[in-house]
Write an enzyme that holds these catalytic residues in place. Structure first.
Site, PDB file in Angstrom:
ATOM      1  N   ARG A  17     -68.056 -30.307  80.074  1.00 43.67           N
ATOM      2  CA  ARG A  17     -67.953 -31.690  80.566  1.00 43.67           C
ATOM      3  C   ARG A  17     -67.361 -31.735  81.969  1.00 43.67           C
ATOM      4  O   ARG A  17     -66.224 -31.309  82.175  1.00 43.67           O
ATOM      5  CB  ARG A  17     -67.063 -32.493  79.613  1.00 43.67           C
ATOM      6  CG  ARG A  17     -66.759 -33.885  80.081  1.00 43.67           C
ATOM      7  CD  ARG A  17     -65.696 -34.527  79.208  1.00 43.67           C
ATOM      8  NE  ARG A  17     -65.411 -35.865  79.683  1.00 43.67           N
ATOM      9  CZ  ARG A  17     -64.290 -36.504  79.450  1.00 43.67           C
ATOM     10  NH1 ARG A  17     -63.350 -35.938  78.715  1.00 43.67           N
ATOM     11  NH2 ARG A  17     -64.096 -37.705  79.920  1.00 43.67           N
ATOM     12  N   ALA A  74     -59.687 -41.296  76.528  1.00 44.78           N
ATOM     13  CA  ALA A  74     -59.876 -42.685  76.935  1.00 44.78           C
ATOM     14  C   ALA A  74     -59.113 -43.670  76.058  1.00 44.78           C
ATOM     15  O   ALA A  74     -58.817 -44.786  76.498  1.00 44.78           O
ATOM     16  CB  ALA A  74     -61.370 -43.031  76.936  1.00 44.78           C
ATOM     17  N   HIS A  77     -55.967 -45.643  77.329  1.00 49.78           N
ATOM     18  CA  HIS A  77     -56.033 -46.868  78.122  1.00 49.78           C
ATOM     19  C   HIS A  77     -56.377 -48.104  77.295  1.00 49.78           C
ATOM     20  O   HIS A  77     -56.423 -49.203  77.834  1.00 49.78           O
ATOM     21  CB  HIS A  77     -57.061 -46.688  79.236  1.00 49.78           C
ATOM     22  CG  HIS A  77     -56.962 -45.353  79.895  1.00 49.78           C
ATOM     23  ND1 HIS A  77     -55.875 -44.983  80.652  1.00 49.78           N
ATOM     24  CD2 HIS A  77     -57.774 -44.267  79.843  1.00 49.78           C
ATOM     25  CE1 HIS A  77     -56.041 -43.731  81.068  1.00 49.78           C
ATOM     26  NE2 HIS A  77     -57.179 -43.283  80.589  1.00 49.78           N
ATOM     27  N   ASP A  84     -48.533 -47.822  68.333  1.00 49.52           N
ATOM     28  CA  ASP A  84     -47.787 -48.152  67.119  1.00 49.52           C
ATOM     29  C   ASP A  84     -47.554 -46.916  66.259  1.00 49.52           C
ATOM     30  O   ASP A  84     -46.464 -46.750  65.693  1.00 49.52           O
ATOM     31  CB  ASP A  84     -48.526 -49.220  66.305  1.00 49.52           C
ATOM     32  CG  ASP A  84     -48.484 -50.600  66.944  1.00 49.52           C
ATOM     33  OD1 ASP A  84     -47.673 -50.815  67.868  1.00 49.52           O
ATOM     34  OD2 ASP A  84     -49.277 -51.460  66.507  1.00 49.52           O
ATOM     35  N   SER A  99     -56.664 -34.287  84.156  1.00 50.62           N
ATOM     36  CA  SER A  99     -56.850 -34.772  85.519  1.00 50.62           C
ATOM     37  C   SER A  99     -55.683 -35.685  85.902  1.00 50.62           C
ATOM     38  O   SER A  99     -54.931 -36.147  85.046  1.00 50.62           O
ATOM     39  CB  SER A  99     -58.171 -35.544  85.634  1.00 50.62           C
ATOM     40  OG  SER A  99     -58.107 -36.746  84.886  1.00 50.62           O
ATOM     41  N   ARG A 104     -57.897 -41.506  89.953  1.00 49.04           N
ATOM     42  CA  ARG A 104     -59.246 -41.811  89.469  1.00 49.04           C
ATOM     43  C   ARG A 104     -59.473 -43.314  89.391  1.00 49.04           C
ATOM     44  O   ARG A 104     -58.755 -44.081  90.035  1.00 49.04           O
ATOM     45  CB  ARG A 104     -59.451 -41.120  88.117  1.00 49.04           C
ATOM     46  CG  ARG A 104     -59.343 -39.593  88.252  1.00 49.04           C
ATOM     47  CD  ARG A 104     -59.615 -38.866  86.973  1.00 49.04           C
ATOM     48  NE  ARG A 104     -60.996 -39.118  86.546  1.00 49.04           N
ATOM     49  CZ  ARG A 104     -61.441 -38.819  85.334  1.00 49.04           C
ATOM     50  NH1 ARG A 104     -60.633 -38.269  84.443  1.00 49.04           N
ATOM     51  NH2 ARG A 104     -62.689 -39.068  85.004  1.00 49.04           N
ATOM     52  N   ARG A 108     -58.016 -46.257  84.577  1.00 47.00           N
ATOM     53  CA  ARG A 108     -57.285 -45.101  84.045  1.00 47.00           C
ATOM     54  C   ARG A 108     -55.806 -45.106  84.464  1.00 47.00           C
ATOM     55  O   ARG A 108     -55.036 -44.276  84.022  1.00 47.00           O
ATOM     56  CB  ARG A 108     -57.932 -43.800  84.496  1.00 47.00           C
ATOM     57  CG  ARG A 108     -59.328 -43.604  83.951  1.00 47.00           C
ATOM     58  CD  ARG A 108     -59.866 -42.234  84.324  1.00 47.00           C
ATOM     59  NE  ARG A 108     -61.279 -42.146  84.126  1.00 47.00           N
ATOM     60  CZ  ARG A 108     -61.870 -41.831  82.969  1.00 47.00           C
ATOM     61  NH1 ARG A 108     -61.130 -41.577  81.913  1.00 47.00           N
ATOM     62  NH2 ARG A 108     -63.187 -41.775  82.875  1.00 47.00           N
TER      63      ARG A 108
END
Length: 141
Positions: A17, A74, A77, A84, A99, A104, A108
């Protein structure tokens, strides 16, 4: 010391990726390096692309391990539910990112889980995981 590493969505694609962002190494390579560098630490590893499975794993281990290294991908975000879950457990959690998320896209730049974590490490490639382990080792001393 027992450390649980939990990776979220798409981390299973490391090495394939976007290598310009995430590098060409797999997470299995990273984990092997951690195990070699820290032979006295017991590492457990879990990865899922499903938010609920990440929450289930945090709840399952969060009262037994000495620390959790979490790359929520992801979901970092977007997920109040992960926040929680982190707040509900006793193990310290270090949020990591491969990263530099602040260099970015603007979406993010906000972490929904950072406020529940012991600390955040980002931008050092897979070495971010080693730095998180170091932080947990220091906290455990």
């Amino acid at each position: 010391m027992r450390i649980q590493i939990i990776n979220g969505p798409n981390i299973n694609l490391l090495g394939k990726r976007e290598p310009s962002i995430y590098g060409s190494s797999t997470f299995e390579d990273c984990l092997a390096g951690l195990k070699s560098r820290y032979p006295d630490v017991s590492f457990d590893y879990f990865q899922s692309n499903i938010e609920g499975e990440l929450i289930d794993k945090i709840q399952e281990v969060g009262f037994d391990v000495d620390g959790i290294v979490l790359n929520a991908g992801a979901y970092t975000h977007t997920s109040i539910a992960l926040q929680d879950a982190i707040r509900a457990i006793t193990a310290p959690v270090i949020e990591v990112h491969i990263s530099n998320v602040h260099a970015r896209e603007s979406f993010r730049h906000v972490s929904m889980i950072a406020c529940a974590c012991r600390g955040v490490i980002c931008g050092f490639g897979l070495d971010s995981y080693r730095l998180a382990v170091e932080a947990l080792l220091q906290a455990g001393r």
